[in-house]
Design an enzyme around this catalytic site. Structure first.
Site, short mmCIF file in Angstrom:
data_model
loop_
_atom_site.label_atom_id
_atom_site.label_comp_id
_atom_site.label_asym_id
_atom_site.label_seq_id
_atom_site.Cartn_x
_atom_site.Cartn_y
_atom_site.Cartn_z
CG ASN A 128 1.97 0.50 -2.21
OD1 ASN A 128 1.71 -0.55 -2.81
ND2 ASN A 128 1.60 1.67 -2.68
CG ASN A 135 -0.31 5.19 -3.72
OD1 ASN A 135 0.75 5.02 -3.11
ND2 ASN A 135 -0.75 4.33 -4.61
CE LYS A 144 -4.89 0.69 -9.77
NZ LYS A 144 -3.78 -0.12 -9.25
CG MET A 184 -1.70 -3.77 -11.39
SD MET A 184 -2.09 -5.22 -12.36
CE MET A 184 -3.73 -4.79 -12.92
N GLY A 208 -5.01 -7.04 0.34
CA GLY A 208 -4.80 -6.88 -1.10
C GLY A 208 -4.71 -8.21 -1.83
CB THR A 209 -1.91 -10.66 -2.19
OG1 THR A 209 -0.95 -9.70 -2.65
CG2 THR A 209 -1.67 -11.98 -2.87
N GLY A 215 -0.33 -5.88 4.27
CA GLY A 215 0.81 -6.68 3.83
C GLY A 215 0.68 -8.13 4.28
CB CYS A 229 2.43 4.16 -7.40
SG CYS A 229 2.30 3.09 -8.85
CG ASN A 281 1.02 -4.98 -8.75
OD1 ASN A 281 0.96 -3.90 -9.34
ND2 ASN A 281 1.22 -5.06 -7.44
#
Ligand code: DHB
Length: 304
Positions: free
Chosen positions: A190, A120, A42, A68, A267-268, A245, A123, A66
């Site tokens: 992302n 990253n 993460k 988060m 990811g998902t 993606g 975000c 999301n």
């Protein structure tokens, strides 16, 4: 199906995406025991964070959203985990300022085990903060400072995680800003930032922070991911692109390789299915390779 990105040697080119199920020790060790080709953490910040409040993740068949808010255990924890992760370990760095990122990166250079870094720059969910990768002027200054103040060449590999771009001139814009830096890989994309999913029955957004606005993932974003991989590979033929993606199947992985990816992240679907997704998707991918009589990743030719 090996692939080497600078000194990062991946036995399997299918990894977890930074985000779901990679925050705690248990989650990282579950990834260690899975068929994910690496353990990706993460995104970490200087201090630990609880993240945004309320319901902050929602998904359905084709889509996730999301907000988060970067919940994580703080960079030192992710450094400590390098003692327990035996696989290639990629730490996602998402500090809230340049100073924080310089501190975090220099700390990771002191670890006994060499790690890969995914910085990253994309975000979308920090309240009051935009995405750096959409601010082309800041982007160049930012990377200049990072490369001046951190000996980036000492990492197993150093990459940046970018958001999706939707305009061809924007790819060129990013290229102008980042091509002078010795970046080993680009991870794209992302989540598609600042989407809104509304539940018409409850007459409310499906997530709570930021009035329901959040990053979109899932199969609906795959065409955007493929296009970003394809366009960045054209501009950066020597840089490895990690595609991300909307990947749910081995067929999706194969499509990302056709677009120019050297490896992919999930990811998902990983959030939905758990670590079993890596074995299933890898086997599906191997089946496609076999049916085409392809023996190695280099047999897959990028579309023109
Ligand atoms: C979060 C979301 C992202 O898309 C990202 O790149 C980093 C953090 C988050 O909300 O936690």
């Amino acid at each position: 199906m090996k692939i080497k990105i600078k000194n990062l040697e991946l036995e399997i080119p299918i990894l977890n995406a930074s985000g779901p199920r990679c925050t705690t020790e248990k989650e990282l060790l579950d990834l260690e025991d899975s068929l994910s080709g690496a353990v990706v953490s993460k995104s970490c910040t200087l201090e630990m964070r609880e993240g945004n409040k309320g319901k902050r993740y929602w998904d359905c068949e084709t889509l996730s959203i999301n907000s988060m808010g970067l919940p994580n255990l703080g960079f030192e924890f992710y450094g400590e985990m390098s003692k327990k992760v035996k696989k290639p370990y990629i730490i996602s760095v998402g500090g809230l300022s340049l100073e924080d990122n310089v501190t975090i990166l220099n700390h990771f250079l002191t670890l006994e085990k060499k790690v890969g870094i995914e910085l990253n720059l994309s975000c979308p969910n920090i309240i009051g903060k935009g995405q750096l990768a959409y601010d082309f002027d800041c982007l160049e200054e930012y990377l200049t400072e990072i490369f001046e103040r951190v000996d980036i060449s000492k990492f197993l590999a150093f990459g940046i995680k970018l958001p999706p771009y939707f305009e061809l001139t924007h790819y060129v814009g990013v290229y102008m800003k980042i091509s002078k830096f010795p970046i080993d890989f680009i991870t794209c994309i992302n989540s598609v930032g600042n989407g809104l999913v509304i539940d018409y029955e409850r007459e409310k957004p499906v997530i709570e922070p930021k009035n329901g606005i959040g990053g979109l993932g899932g199969s609906i974003i795959k065409p955007v991911g493929l296009s970003n991989v394809y366009n960045f590979k054209k501009l950066f033929p020597k840089i490895d692109i990690i595609g991300c993606g909307g990947i749910e199947t081995g067929k999706d992985v194969f499509e990302y390789f056709l677009a120019g990816a050297s490896a992919v992240q999930i990811g998902t679907q990983f959030h939905k299915e758990g670590t079993g997704c890596f074995k299933r998707i890898y086997e599906e991918f191997l089946e496609i390779m076999k049916s085409k009589n392809y023996k190695s990743l280099s047999d897959i030719k990028i579309i023109p």
